[in-house]
Design a protein around this motif. Structure first.
Motif, PDB file in Angstrom:
ATOM      1  N   PHE A   1       0.840  -1.211   0.000  1.00 25.88           N
ATOM      2  CA  PHE A   1       0.000   0.000   0.000  1.00 25.88           C
ATOM      3  C   PHE A   1       0.875   1.261   0.000  1.00 25.88           C
ATOM      4  CE2 PHE A   1      -2.255  -3.113   2.818  1.00 25.88           C
ATOM      5  CZ  PHE A   1      -3.178  -3.528   1.881  1.00 25.88           C
TER       6      PHE A   1
ATOM      7  N   PHE B   1      -8.215  -2.382  11.553  1.00 25.53           N
ATOM      8  CA  PHE B   1      -9.120  -2.054  10.448  1.00 25.53           C
ATOM      9  C   PHE B   1      -9.912  -3.276  10.010  1.00 25.53           C
ATOM     10  CE2 PHE B   1      -8.113  -3.270   6.031  1.00 25.53           C
ATOM     11  CZ  PHE B   1      -9.306  -2.908   5.427  1.00 25.53           C
TER      12      PHE B   1
ATOM     13  N   LEU C   1      -5.343  -7.921   4.780  1.00 32.86           N
ATOM     14  CA  LEU C   1      -4.494  -7.011   4.019  1.00 32.86           C
ATOM     15  C   LEU C   1      -4.127  -7.691   2.692  1.00 32.86           C
ATOM     16  CD1 LEU C   1      -2.225  -5.484   6.828  1.00 32.86           C
ATOM     17  CD2 LEU C   1      -4.425  -4.670   5.960  1.00 32.86           C
TER      18      LEU C   1
ATOM     19  N   ASN D   1     -11.247  -3.303   1.881  1.00 33.31           N
ATOM     20  CA  ASN D   1     -10.297  -2.258   1.512  1.00 33.31           C
ATOM     21  C   ASN D   1      -8.864  -2.784   1.314  1.00 33.31           C
ATOM     22  OD1 ASN D   1      -8.730   0.510   2.872  1.00 33.31           O
ATOM     23  ND2 ASN D   1     -10.023   0.655   1.080  1.00 33.31           N
ATOM     24  N   GLY D   2      -8.514  -3.842   2.024  1.00 29.88           N
ATOM     25  CA  GLY D   2      -7.174  -4.392   1.911  1.00 29.88           C
ATOM     26  C   GLY D   2      -6.894  -5.021   0.548  1.00 29.88           C
TER      27      GLY D   2
ATOM     28  N   SER E   1      -5.587   6.671   4.463  1.00 26.74           N
ATOM     29  CA  SER E   1      -6.124   5.336   4.120  1.00 26.74           C
ATOM     30  C   SER E   1      -6.757   4.631   5.306  1.00 26.74           C
ATOM     31  CB  SER E   1      -4.992   4.459   3.560  1.00 26.74           C
ATOM     32  OG  SER E   1      -3.906   4.432   4.467  1.00 26.74           O
ATOM     33  N   ASN E   2      -6.901   5.314   6.431  1.00 26.90           N
ATOM     34  CA  ASN E   2      -7.427   4.654   7.637  1.00 26.90           C
ATOM     35  C   ASN E   2      -8.945   4.552   7.542  1.00 26.90           C
ATOM     36  OD1 ASN E   2      -5.289   7.001   9.290  1.00 26.90           O
ATOM     37  ND2 ASN E   2      -4.700   5.010   8.503  1.00 26.90           N
ATOM     38  N   THR E   3      -9.442   3.319   7.521  1.00 30.94           N
ATOM     39  CA  THR E   3     -10.879   3.153   7.309  1.00 30.94           C
ATOM     40  C   THR E   3     -11.608   2.496   8.484  1.00 30.94           C
ATOM     41  OG1 THR E   3     -10.377   1.116   6.101  1.00 30.94           O
ATOM     42  CG2 THR E   3     -10.739   3.084   4.781  1.00 30.94           C
ATOM     43  N   ALA E   4     -10.885   2.227   9.580  1.00 32.10           N
ATOM     44  CA  ALA E   4     -11.580   1.644  10.742  1.00 32.10           C
ATOM     45  C   ALA E   4     -12.478   2.698  11.386  1.00 32.10           C
ATOM     46  CB  ALA E   4     -10.560   1.140  11.752  1.00 32.10           C
TER      47      ALA E   4
ATOM     48  N   THR F   1      -0.371   4.409   7.330  1.00 36.44           N
ATOM     49  CA  THR F   1      -1.131   3.599   6.371  1.00 36.44           C
ATOM     50  C   THR F   1      -2.268   2.845   7.066  1.00 36.44           C
ATOM     51  OG1 THR F   1       0.879   3.332   5.057  1.00 36.44           O
ATOM     52  CG2 THR F   1      -0.940   1.818   4.592  1.00 36.44           C
ATOM     53  N   LEU F   2      -1.939   2.176   8.159  1.00 36.54           N
ATOM     54  CA  LEU F   2      -2.932   1.297   8.811  1.00 36.54           C
ATOM     55  C   LEU F   2      -3.647   1.983   9.973  1.00 36.54           C
ATOM     56  CD1 LEU F   2      -0.891  -2.050   9.139  1.00 36.54           C
ATOM     57  CD2 LEU F   2      -2.426  -1.355   7.274  1.00 36.54           C
ATOM     58  N   SER F   3      -4.910   1.689  10.128  1.00 35.28           N
ATOM     59  CA  SER F   3      -5.649   2.152  11.313  1.00 35.28           C
ATOM     60  C   SER F   3      -4.978   1.628  12.583  1.00 35.28           C
ATOM     61  CB  SER F   3      -7.095   1.653  11.268  1.00 35.28           C
ATOM     62  OG  SER F   3      -7.761   2.167  10.138  1.00 35.28           O
TER      63      SER F   3
ATOM     64  N   PHE G   1      -5.163   4.039  -3.317  1.00 31.23           N
ATOM     65  CA  PHE G   1      -4.292   4.563  -2.261  1.00 31.23           C
ATOM     66  C   PHE G   1      -3.424   5.713  -2.772  1.00 31.23           C
ATOM     67  CE2 PHE G   1      -5.254   0.222  -0.687  1.00 31.23           C
ATOM     68  CZ  PHE G   1      -5.981   0.620   0.417  1.00 31.23           C
TER      69      PHE G   1
END
Ligand code: MET
Length: 389
Positions: free
Chosen positions: A41, A175, A227, A251-252, A124-127, A101-103, A302
């Motif tokens: 990502f 996430f 992911l 999303n991953g 890109s955090n979607t949680a 990048t990650l929640s 992304f």
């Protein structure tokens, strides 16, 4: 007369200077995962941010002052994100941080920036709950609450006879835990039966146990929250072991960097998306050709989101100059960071994702989402996300 000539000349040069930014560049931090499994990502994010930097500076930066992106690799874990944030805040004195990048990393690192009163824009955090970490945290990545149900609906349009569903999620990633909750609710809302739930890890490479359980349950659809590296491998193993039903990814899975991981077994996987390179809006029409020229491929979600994050910060910096009557370069760093955060939130932006609005909480409202199906080319490595109608 001489004064007039000098004045006219300096006005002329002031105009010319607008196209060619001058002065010390404004440092903007980019803290994404450029190494580890998250690099799938992170690479796309770095590319998108670089395109933004180039396009923005070619247009005069922030009212004549260029921006400079300061990249700090976070790796794939919380400690890496915290370290990158600390360097950007204290050493590089960035005005804002775009990342991580990650929640999972955001929940650890964002409180540090929040405490230091440094604006963070999540690319890109979607949680659930990321924008709510603190006053200085916002995001331009729509939470999956809106995106995930779309993918399920399109899957049911392809096979209306689906009844039994297997759910898979990476239990060690914030996430994916958040996303599976949303998927599971949406599955029930569609009147479908969750026949079994399988947990994985983002570090797993062998999914024999989970795949065997899924094959034994005779399901018509597998809905996965993983992911790209782990998810890609699991899709491959599901197909190789003989699973023939629908696969929906979250999303991953929304990265062309997953194609070489699962190869031709990825074909047919359904993915919900917050961006399409085909979106026909002025911002996207400007972004896509420059991205293609630089990287010889279409931008992925992304990349578009990282581009959008830089654009949001730059527009907000312009707003700060407008409201304060001061040049950003003349402002004290702490004063600037606070004013910048106030300008980022409660505003709307035209972006390649369409028009987005960031509310007072820093949470995004986005209008347009897409669902695509992966199609892998004959080489087994490249492919495309084909939009579903
Ligand atoms: N959406 C993910 C998250 O919030 C990051 C990018 S895709 C795995 O952690």
């Amino acid at each position: 007369m001489r004064i007039f000539v000098v004045l006219a000349a300096s006005l002329f040069f002031a105009q010319a200077a607008f196209a060619e930014p001058v002065g010390s560049p404004i440092p903007v931090g980019i803290a994404v995962g450029q190494t580890t499994n998250v690099a799938l990502f992170g690479e796309e994010q770095v590319n998108g941010a670089k395109v933004a930097e180039k396009m923005i500076n070619e247009k005069g930066g922030v009212n004549g002052t260029p921006i400079k992106l300061v990249f700090q690799d976070t790796g794939g874990d919380e400690a890496g994100a915290i370290n990158a944030f600390q360097n950007l805040i204290s050493r590089d004195k960035v005005v804002a941080i775009i990342g991580p990048t990650l929640s999972q990393q955001a929940f650890a690192a964002n409180p540090i920036a929040n405490q230091a009163k440094v604006p963070v824009v999540g690319p890109s955090n979607t949680a659930k709950g990321v924008a709510q970490i603190g006053e200085y945290v916002s995001r331009i990545s729509a939470p999956m609450t809106l995106v995930a149900p779309n993918a399920l609906k399109r899957a049911l349009a392809i096979n209306p006879n689906v009844k039994n569903v297997a759910v898979v999620y990476a239990q060690d990633d914030a996430f994916n835990v958040s996303e599976t909750g949303i998927f599971q609710e949406a599955i029930k809302d569609q009147g479908l039966n969750i026949a079994l739930i399988q947990k994985t890890s983002v570090k797993d490479t062998d999914f024999t146990t989970q795949v065997t359980a899924i094959l034994g349950a005779n399901v018509d659809m597998v809905v996965m929250s993983c992911l790209a590296a782990d998810g890609g491998n699991m899709v491959k193993q599901l197909r190789q072991f003989g699973y023939e039903g629908l696969i929906v990814g979250g999303n991953g899975f929304n990265s062309p960097n997953m194609y070489p991981v699962c190869g031709k077994e990825c074909t047919g996987v359904i993915v919900a998306q917050a961006y399409s390179p085909k979106a026909d809006n002025a911002e996207n029409n400007a972004f896509v050709p420059v991205f293609k020229e630089m990287f010889k491929k279409d931008p992925a979600q992304f990349s578009a989101q990282a581009y959008t994050s830089v654009k949001v910060v730059v527009e907000a910096l312009s707003e700060v100059e407008k409201n304060s009557g001061k040049k950003v370069a003349e402002m004290d760093t702490a004063e600037l960071r606070t004013a910048l955060n106030a300008a980022i939130i409660s505003s709307s932006y035209d972006t390649p994702l369409g028009e987005i609005v960031l509310d007072a909480d820093g949470e995004i409202t986005q209008k347009t989402f897409y669902v695509s199906q992966i199609k892998i080319a004959d080489d087994g490595k490249t492919g495309a996300m084909e939009l579903l109608p």
